[in-house]
Design a protein around this motif. Structure first.
Motif, PDB file in Angstrom:
ATOM      1  N   SER A 123       1.233  -1.379  -0.007  1.00 54.15           N
ATOM      2  CA  SER A 123      -0.079  -0.077  -0.118  1.00 54.15           C
ATOM      3  C   SER A 123       1.141   1.255  -0.046  1.00 54.15           C
ATOM      4  CB  SER A 123      -0.740  -0.186   1.045  1.00 54.15           C
ATOM      5  OG  SER A 123      -0.554  -0.337   1.968  1.00 54.15           O
ATOM      6  N   ALA A 124       0.176   2.182  -0.537  1.00 52.81           N
ATOM      7  CA  ALA A 124       1.108   3.806  -0.603  1.00 52.81           C
ATOM      8  C   ALA A 124      -0.128   5.398   0.666  1.00 52.81           C
ATOM      9  CB  ALA A 124       1.423   3.833  -1.769  1.00 52.81           C
ATOM     10  N   VAL A 125       0.692   5.718   0.983  1.00 57.40           N
ATOM     11  CA  VAL A 125       0.317   6.322   1.624  1.00 57.40           C
ATOM     12  C   VAL A 125       0.242   7.915   1.434  1.00 57.40           C
ATOM     13  CG1 VAL A 125       1.193   6.802   4.014  1.00 57.40           C
ATOM     14  CG2 VAL A 125      -1.110   7.548   3.820  1.00 57.40           C
ATOM     15  N   GLU A 126      -0.248   9.035   1.310  1.00 51.90           N
ATOM     16  CA  GLU A 126       0.498  10.488   0.830  1.00 51.90           C
ATOM     17  C   GLU A 126      -0.003  11.246   2.006  1.00 51.90           C
ATOM     18  OE1 GLU A 126      -1.177  11.623  -1.954  1.00 51.90           O
ATOM     19  OE2 GLU A 126      -0.297  13.547  -2.429  1.00 51.90           O
ATOM     20  N   ILE A 127       1.125  11.818   2.707  1.00 54.91           N
ATOM     21  CA  ILE A 127       0.885  12.956   4.491  1.00 54.91           C
ATOM     22  C   ILE A 127       0.761  13.945   3.510  1.00 54.91           C
ATOM     23  CG2 ILE A 127       0.796  12.756   6.327  1.00 54.91           C
ATOM     24  CD1 ILE A 127       2.104  10.187   6.394  1.00 54.91           C
ATOM     25  N   ARG A 128       0.021  14.875   3.338  1.00 52.41           N
ATOM     26  CA  ARG A 128       0.561  16.620   2.931  1.00 52.41           C
ATOM     27  C   ARG A 128       0.754  17.025   4.852  1.00 52.41           C
ATOM     28  NH1 ARG A 128      -2.573  17.755  -1.079  1.00 52.41           N
ATOM     29  NH2 ARG A 128      -2.070  16.377  -3.151  1.00 52.41           N
ATOM     30  N   SER A 129       1.091  19.021   4.009  1.00 51.52           N
ATOM     31  CA  SER A 129       2.015  19.487   5.480  1.00 51.52           C
ATOM     32  C   SER A 129       0.298  20.326   6.468  1.00 51.52           C
ATOM     33  CB  SER A 129       2.416  20.672   4.926  1.00 51.52           C
ATOM     34  OG  SER A 129       2.315  21.436   4.119  1.00 51.52           O
ATOM     35  N   ASP A 130      -0.693  19.366   6.032  1.00 51.52           N
ATOM     36  CA  ASP A 130      -1.962  20.441   6.503  1.00 51.52           C
ATOM     37  C   ASP A 130      -2.351  18.554   6.922  1.00 51.52           C
ATOM     38  OD1 ASP A 130      -3.077  18.399   4.886  1.00 51.52           O
ATOM     39  OD2 ASP A 130      -4.691  20.113   3.733  1.00 51.52           O
ATOM     40  N   ARG A 131      -1.548  17.750   6.970  1.00 48.89           N
ATOM     41  CA  ARG A 131      -1.907  16.513   7.865  1.00 48.89           C
ATOM     42  C   ARG A 131      -3.644  15.984   7.436  1.00 48.89           C
ATOM     43  NH1 ARG A 131       2.343  16.013   9.272  1.00 48.89           N
ATOM     44  NH2 ARG A 131       1.794  14.091  10.442  1.00 48.89           N
ATOM     45  N   THR A 132      -3.824  16.314   5.832  1.00 46.14           N
ATOM     46  CA  THR A 132      -4.360  15.790   5.289  1.00 46.14           C
ATOM     47  C   THR A 132      -3.888  13.899   5.288  1.00 46.14           C
ATOM     48  OG1 THR A 132      -4.225  16.709   3.371  1.00 46.14           O
ATOM     49  CG2 THR A 132      -6.224  17.294   4.867  1.00 46.14           C
ATOM     50  N   ARG A 133      -4.694  12.894   5.144  1.00 43.59           N
ATOM     51  CA  ARG A 133      -3.853  11.488   4.516  1.00 43.59           C
ATOM     52  C   ARG A 133      -4.086  11.309   3.525  1.00 43.59           C
ATOM     53  NH1 ARG A 133      -1.426   9.315   9.784  1.00 43.59           N
ATOM     54  NH2 ARG A 133      -0.762  11.779  11.012  1.00 43.59           N
ATOM     55  N   HIS A 134      -3.336  10.677   1.730  1.00 43.58           N
ATOM     56  CA  HIS A 134      -4.721   9.933   1.044  1.00 43.58           C
ATOM     57  C   HIS A 134      -3.782   8.746   0.413  1.00 43.58           C
ATOM     58  CE1 HIS A 134      -6.738  14.047   0.254  1.00 43.58           C
ATOM     59  NE2 HIS A 134      -4.717  14.596   1.255  1.00 43.58           N
ATOM     60  N   THR A 135      -4.698   7.520   0.301  1.00 51.02           N
ATOM     61  CA  THR A 135      -4.406   6.455   0.294  1.00 51.02           C
ATOM     62  C   THR A 135      -4.083   6.164  -1.726  1.00 51.02           C
ATOM     63  OG1 THR A 135      -5.207   5.988   2.202  1.00 51.02           O
ATOM     64  CG2 THR A 135      -4.707   3.563   0.822  1.00 51.02           C
ATOM     65  N   ARG A 136      -3.148   6.022  -1.485  1.00 52.33           N
ATOM     66  CA  ARG A 136      -2.707   5.743  -3.419  1.00 52.33           C
ATOM     67  C   ARG A 136      -3.200   4.259  -3.927  1.00 52.33           C
ATOM     68  NH1 ARG A 136      -1.579   9.318  -7.541  1.00 52.33           N
ATOM     69  NH2 ARG A 136      -0.141   7.134  -7.676  1.00 52.33           N
ATOM     70  N   THR A 137      -3.922   4.685  -4.839  1.00 58.05           N
ATOM     71  CA  THR A 137      -4.184   2.403  -5.352  1.00 58.05           C
ATOM     72  C   THR A 137      -3.044   2.192  -7.038  1.00 58.05           C
ATOM     73  OG1 THR A 137      -6.521   3.054  -6.270  1.00 58.05           O
ATOM     74  CG2 THR A 137      -5.889   1.480  -6.832  1.00 58.05           C
ATOM     75  N   LEU A 138      -2.237   1.028  -5.913  1.00 56.82           N
ATOM     76  CA  LEU A 138      -1.014   0.824  -6.721  1.00 56.82           C
ATOM     77  C   LEU A 138      -1.291  -0.375  -7.799  1.00 56.82           C
ATOM     78  CD1 LEU A 138       0.410  -0.216  -3.468  1.00 56.82           C
ATOM     79  CD2 LEU A 138       1.098   2.027  -4.918  1.00 56.82           C
ATOM     80  N   ARG A 139      -0.469   0.238  -8.919  1.00 55.09           N
ATOM     81  CA  ARG A 139      -0.880  -0.738 -10.230  1.00 55.09           C
ATOM     82  C   ARG A 139      -0.078  -2.344 -10.040  1.00 55.09           C
ATOM     83  NH1 ARG A 139       0.785   2.715 -14.730  1.00 55.09           N
ATOM     84  NH2 ARG A 139      -0.099   1.262 -15.721  1.00 55.09           N
ATOM     85  N   THR A 140      -1.091  -3.162 -10.543  1.00 52.65           N
ATOM     86  CA  THR A 140      -0.357  -4.750 -10.386  1.00 52.65           C
ATOM     87  C   THR A 140      -0.084  -4.355 -12.163  1.00 52.65           C
ATOM     88  OG1 THR A 140      -2.534  -5.768 -11.426  1.00 52.65           O
ATOM     89  CG2 THR A 140      -1.705  -5.444  -8.884  1.00 52.65           C
ATOM     90  N   ILE A 141       0.957  -5.890 -12.195  1.00 47.63           N
ATOM     91  CA  ILE A 141       1.790  -6.201 -13.103  1.00 47.63           C
ATOM     92  C   ILE A 141       1.071  -6.606 -13.898  1.00 47.63           C
ATOM     93  CG2 ILE A 141       4.029  -6.805 -12.422  1.00 47.63           C
ATOM     94  CD1 ILE A 141       3.842  -9.178 -12.436  1.00 47.63           C
ATOM     95  N   GLU A 142      -0.472  -7.302 -13.478  1.00 47.41           N
ATOM     96  CA  GLU A 142      -1.644  -7.248 -14.867  1.00 47.41           C
ATOM     97  C   GLU A 142      -2.264  -5.881 -16.329  1.00 47.41           C
ATOM     98  OE1 GLU A 142      -1.728  -8.407 -11.994  1.00 47.41           O
ATOM     99  OE2 GLU A 142      -1.200 -10.368 -12.135  1.00 47.41           O
ATOM    100  N   THR A 143      -1.740  -5.016 -15.471  1.00 45.17           N
ATOM    101  CA  THR A 143      -2.015  -3.813 -16.096  1.00 45.17           C
ATOM    102  C   THR A 143      -0.894  -3.536 -17.422  1.00 45.17           C
ATOM    103  OG1 THR A 143      -0.866  -2.537 -14.884  1.00 45.17           O
ATOM    104  CG2 THR A 143      -3.518  -3.108 -14.790  1.00 45.17           C
ATOM    105  N   LEU A 144       0.138  -3.873 -17.409  1.00 49.21           N
ATOM    106  CA  LEU A 144       1.010  -4.172 -18.292  1.00 49.21           C
ATOM    107  C   LEU A 144       1.106  -4.396 -19.205  1.00 49.21           C
ATOM    108  CD1 LEU A 144       4.368  -4.512 -15.959  1.00 49.21           C
ATOM    109  CD2 LEU A 144       3.227  -1.996 -17.412  1.00 49.21           C
ATOM    110  N   HIS A 145       0.309  -5.791 -19.177  1.00 46.72           N
ATOM    111  CA  HIS A 145      -0.090  -6.308 -20.575  1.00 46.72           C
ATOM    112  C   HIS A 145      -1.367  -6.390 -20.977  1.00 46.72           C
ATOM    113  CE1 HIS A 145       4.132  -8.401 -19.229  1.00 46.72           C
ATOM    114  NE2 HIS A 145       3.292  -8.482 -18.187  1.00 46.72           N
TER     115      HIS A 145
END
Lengths: 220, 105
Positions: free
Chosen positions: A193-215
């Motif tokens: 998983s991935a998380v983005e934390i901004r300077s205003d303390r908001t947090r956003h979870t990122r959707t990661l890509r799987t290798i299936e999407t490459l093909h």
């Protein structure tokens, strides 16, 4: 025949008793203020009781690891086999871009199990304050809650990271100047998983890509 | 007598424990609206919202990494404020950096 006896009404407290009990309550409140509240809230410990009770640590709390949301799939810890690290699932990849406004910062981190690996490249349109670091997950062994791996002003970096402990690992980037700066990061690894934390303390979870999407769409 | 004393102890404990709480770090970027006593109002660049924060005995005011007087915090200057608190409505200032105005887009 006997008449029912009535209990005498309790006498109201005398003025001297009220003064005495108020004084006692104030003294106790003062003792708690000096021995507990001041050390815990402000780090002021005139009696030394806060240090003995471990309360001064509350005023300067240790870094508490920020937990990314739990992975939907199993944890990706490698099984060593000679020069190989064998994983139970395929790696993921990610492309992240952000424009940092003047003086803003962002943290971007991946959840990695101990010894799990990722590789990365990032570059920015200006020099940044930068700290590649990890935050230990709760229960992930002894040691510091946070550890820096590379802390320097940078404009770009490429490398690999093998997590020394389970937790979230990634970057702190700060724009030190008055011009906006754009950052582009590309990575692949055995993260969940991935998380983005901004300077205003908001947090956003990122959707990661799987290798299936490459093909998809390659016609094979 | 005993009941009153116990009530006093309980009240003191409740008040003492209630003031213990965790803090988070905040960064406020914008322009000074005013400094009134120990309260600094800053209008955020990103959304125009004004945030009120408290100066404490340990708060620092700096320019180019050098400490300057709080009287430097005049209306309209650009600042970066690092503060701690439970929410954005309850912030104690750690440091106010006086910085050049951000470039306009």
């Amino acid at each position: 025949m006997t008449s029912p006896t009535q209990a005498p009404a309790p006498a109201p407290p005398s003025l001297s008793m009220l003064v005495r009990t108020t004084a006692i309550a104030l003294i106790i409140a003062g003792v708690i203020l000096v021995t507990i509240v001041l050390p815990a809230e402000y780090g002021v410990d005139p009696t030394g009781a806060g240090r003995v009770l471990g309360l001064t640590a509350i005023a300067s709390p240790a870094v508490v690891p920020v937990e990314a949301p739990g992975p939907a799939d199993a944890a990706l810890a490698p099984t060593p086999n000679g020069p190989l690290g064998i994983y139970a699932a395929a790696f993921k990849f990610d492309a992240f871009e952000i424009e940092l406004a003047p003086y803003e910062y962002v943290e971007y981190k991946y959840r990695l199990e101990k010894d799990a690996t990722m590789l990365y490249s990032w570059h920015a349109t200006g020099a940044l304050k930068h700290d590649l670091h990890g935050e230990r997950a709760a229960g992930a062994g002894d040691g510091p809650a946070e550890q820096s791996f590379d802390k320097a002003d940078r404009r770009q970096a490429s490398g690999t990271l093998t997590a020394p402990f389970a937790g979230i690992h990634g970057w702190y980037w700060e724009n030190p100047g008055a011009q906006p700066i754009t950052i582009r990061l590309t990575s692949a690894g055995y993260y969940t998983s991935a998380v983005e934390i901004r300077s205003d303390r908001t947090r956003h979870t990122r959707t990661l890509r799987t290798i299936e999407t490459l093909h998809k769409g390659d016609g094979k | 007598m005993i009941r009153i004393t116990v009530a006093g102890i309980v009240a003191a404990l409740v008040l003492g424990v209630a003031s213990l709480s965790a803090h988070d770090n905040y960064r406020i970027i914008g322009t000074v609206v005013k400094l009134a006593g120990t309260t600094l109002d800053v209008k955020q660049s990103k959304d125009g919202q004004t945030v009120s924060m408290e100066m404490t005995k340990t708060s620092r005011v700096t320019r180019d990494k050098k400490k300057v007087a709080t009287t430097e915090l005049k209306a309209g200057i650009h600042v970066v404020v690092d503060a701690r608190g439970d929410t954005i409505l309850d912030l104690d200032i750690v440091e106010v950096r006086i910085v050049p105005a951000p470039a306009k887009k």
